[in-house]
Design a protein around this motif. Sequence first.
Motif, short mmCIF file in Angstrom:
data_model
loop_
_atom_site.label_atom_id
_atom_site.label_comp_id
_atom_site.label_asym_id
_atom_site.label_seq_id
_atom_site.Cartn_x
_atom_site.Cartn_y
_atom_site.Cartn_z
N UNK A 49 0.82 -1.21 0.00
CA UNK A 49 0.00 0.00 0.00
C UNK A 49 0.85 1.26 0.00
N UNK A 50 0.24 2.36 -0.43
CA UNK A 50 0.96 3.63 -0.53
C UNK A 50 1.29 4.20 0.85
N UNK A 51 0.43 3.94 1.86
CA UNK A 51 0.71 4.40 3.22
C UNK A 51 1.94 3.68 3.77
N UNK A 52 2.00 2.36 3.57
CA UNK A 52 3.14 1.57 4.05
C UNK A 52 4.43 2.06 3.38
N UNK A 53 4.37 2.31 2.09
CA UNK A 53 5.56 2.76 1.36
C UNK A 53 6.06 4.10 1.89
N UNK A 54 5.13 5.03 2.16
CA UNK A 54 5.51 6.36 2.64
C UNK A 54 6.13 6.28 4.04
N UNK A 55 5.50 5.50 4.94
CA UNK A 55 6.00 5.42 6.31
C UNK A 55 7.33 4.67 6.40
N UNK A 56 7.49 3.62 5.61
CA UNK A 56 8.74 2.85 5.65
C UNK A 56 9.91 3.68 5.12
N UNK A 57 9.66 4.48 4.10
CA UNK A 57 10.72 5.32 3.52
C UNK A 57 10.89 6.63 4.29
N UNK A 58 9.85 7.03 5.04
CA UNK A 58 9.90 8.30 5.74
C UNK A 58 9.84 9.50 4.81
#
Length: 737
Positions: free
Chosen positions: A419-428
């Motif tokens: 998901x796009x939320x997971x991608x954003x939070x994992x990359x910061x």
Amino acid sequence: MYDASNDAVNLVLVDSNDKLIQNRLASAVRNQLSTESYGLYGKSFIQIVSPNRIILGESGDRDIKYDLYKSNNIIPSKEFLEYGKAEYVSTKDALYVRIVQPYRLYKSTERNYIVLTFPLNNYSLSEIKEYAYLTKDDKVFILSKGGYLYGELSLDKVDDFFKNFKFNKVGRELSDNKYYFSEKKIGDDYYYLGMLALKNNNSDDYVGDIGVAISKNDFVVIKYMLATIILVVGILAVVISTALCARIFAKLLSPLNALADKTEKIGVNNEKDERGIDFKEENIFEIRSISNSLKFMTERIEENEKLLKQNNNKLNTNLNRLVAVEKLLMGIDLVGSLSEGVNEVLRALTSEVGLGYSRAIYLEYNEEKDELSVKNYAINPHILANTEKYTEGINGFTFQINNIGEMMPLLNIKYEPGGIFWESMESGKIIYHNDKGFKYTYGNKLFKTLGLKNFMILPIADEDIKIGCILVDYFGKDNLISEEEVEANNLLLMNLLIRIKNAMTEESKLMKERYLTMSKVSNKFIKNNKKLINYIETFIENLINNGYNNKDIDKIKRYLRDEKKKNIVIKDSLDSSKNNFEVFNFEKLVEKIVKNSQKILKKYGVNTSLFIDFSGNMYGDKKKIYQMFIQILRNSINAILTRNKLDKKINIVVVGDKNHRIILEIIDNGVGMTQEEVKAVMRPYSDTKGNSIMGTGLITIYKIVKEHNGLMTISSELDVGTKIRIIFNEYREETNQ
């Protein structure tokens, strides 16, 4: 540079390639610049260079000349002479600015170049510092790509962060990007460090950095935001200048348009104009050519004026956005209440006088459930008041504005890849798309029904912590998300994370201090209690010898045995050095604990139900886990007896999840607690019921859980009961964890 070059050429009247005359010209340019600002240009080097890169003349500081010569930078490149305006030149010992100004020889069409080279020196830095209202505790400095150069940070106080700067992590980041932010200890003091990469316009050549170290000694928010003043002032200057140019263009257009109209009408109807002037065919052709040229000129000016206005509006928008971020950071309080602080951010994001987004939805990360859950949202008041207008036609539906609150419980997302939320939070990193939202994957298909348009994910997360993320969009608007607003939001997120980390650090320190205090007091208590027990044992022996009632003596003995066990529990729980970690079967341990507790449970009439759906292993201190479990059962029994109801029960549930975690739940129907009491029992010696072992509350249990990298939560309701939920990691042999 332009003015100084023109004045110098007029003074010298260059009409020859004679080197003495060219040297006089170089000297005249340097004198003109020094008159303008001796502090800035007093230490400078002027060169007169031909189109073939031959040095015709020079004047100025010899140290600069020899430094450029040693680093093979004495002669500017051909590309720089023809196309450049300014560039940076890095040497081993300095960082220079080089500016070129072309000029034409007297009575000649050939042009040469005047090249000015001067160092970014301490005078330049002091001007920047004064302009940005920085204090004496703040530091401004310059780095070359080879290492530390000069400024207000002395070399003997600089640690490995600056040594071999070109090859360390920060040097690589700056050479690849534009800027770097960090909280850094330099010498004995702490600073917020901001660095801007210096690159030449026509290449990716990274030559150095200019940095500002903002002291943490004063109020953090104000000091941190002052680091952006230099950028804001620069933007403001451009805004003013472009607005001025637009007004000048407007004045130019009026006579040009009038002239074009007049010339276009000449010779159209009659061979003579009103005054009787005869226009021949060749003259009419020439005049119309002039007319067409004038019309083309006015069209170009109008295009440039339109472009300048667009850029001016864009700069104004970005400036207002920076001001809004600054006001928000000045007023927000994340230490007192994180949730209220986040709500302030949501309101600022959706305010027309703030950042102007249509909607903002906050998703909080729940480590226990390993999911993102929607906690709050905000809608732009102007859109809320004009819902029909913003949803007319194909723009959207009213429920996408009015019913978000009802949809909140359905918008939870499992925190997992894809998901796009997971991608954003994992990359910061901020992720944004100027597109319709239904094209993207979120982890919950309901997000596709929200009518997202030109949206952005703002992660409040980095490699150390995960708090959550904020979804914003331009619902009902045609605004496009720009790189500039992404940078402004990055500044906002970076500040939020710093504050949250500071608050968490303080809480961690407080917890450690509480535990140390508990440890000292408990050890002292145990020592005194041992003396008491010895006295009582001696007294009992005397009673036995004198033939007193054995039943009373047996009761006292049992009491002493219980007290000794309690002392051992406290001592072992407080002593971290006695941890004996091993792999053991968690199911068998729980079954053993429940079996050994049946006698005491039956004594008080407490019914126990056990449900286990996990047969794996755990890596930990088996004895400590046993003690933790027994202590929780004792607390539950005490709570049940305090309530004194006929139906007394404790439910124990052990399950595993797909993330290889062991979830243990112990639920009783005891007296329960209020939310204030739940918070209180986590503090040492804050037992609200007076029944915990020696008043240690649940802090001892919490410590054992933390030693095993576990997670514990307590939920309770007065006169209903209490649920303690503990999560441990399953031991997996293939990964040794």
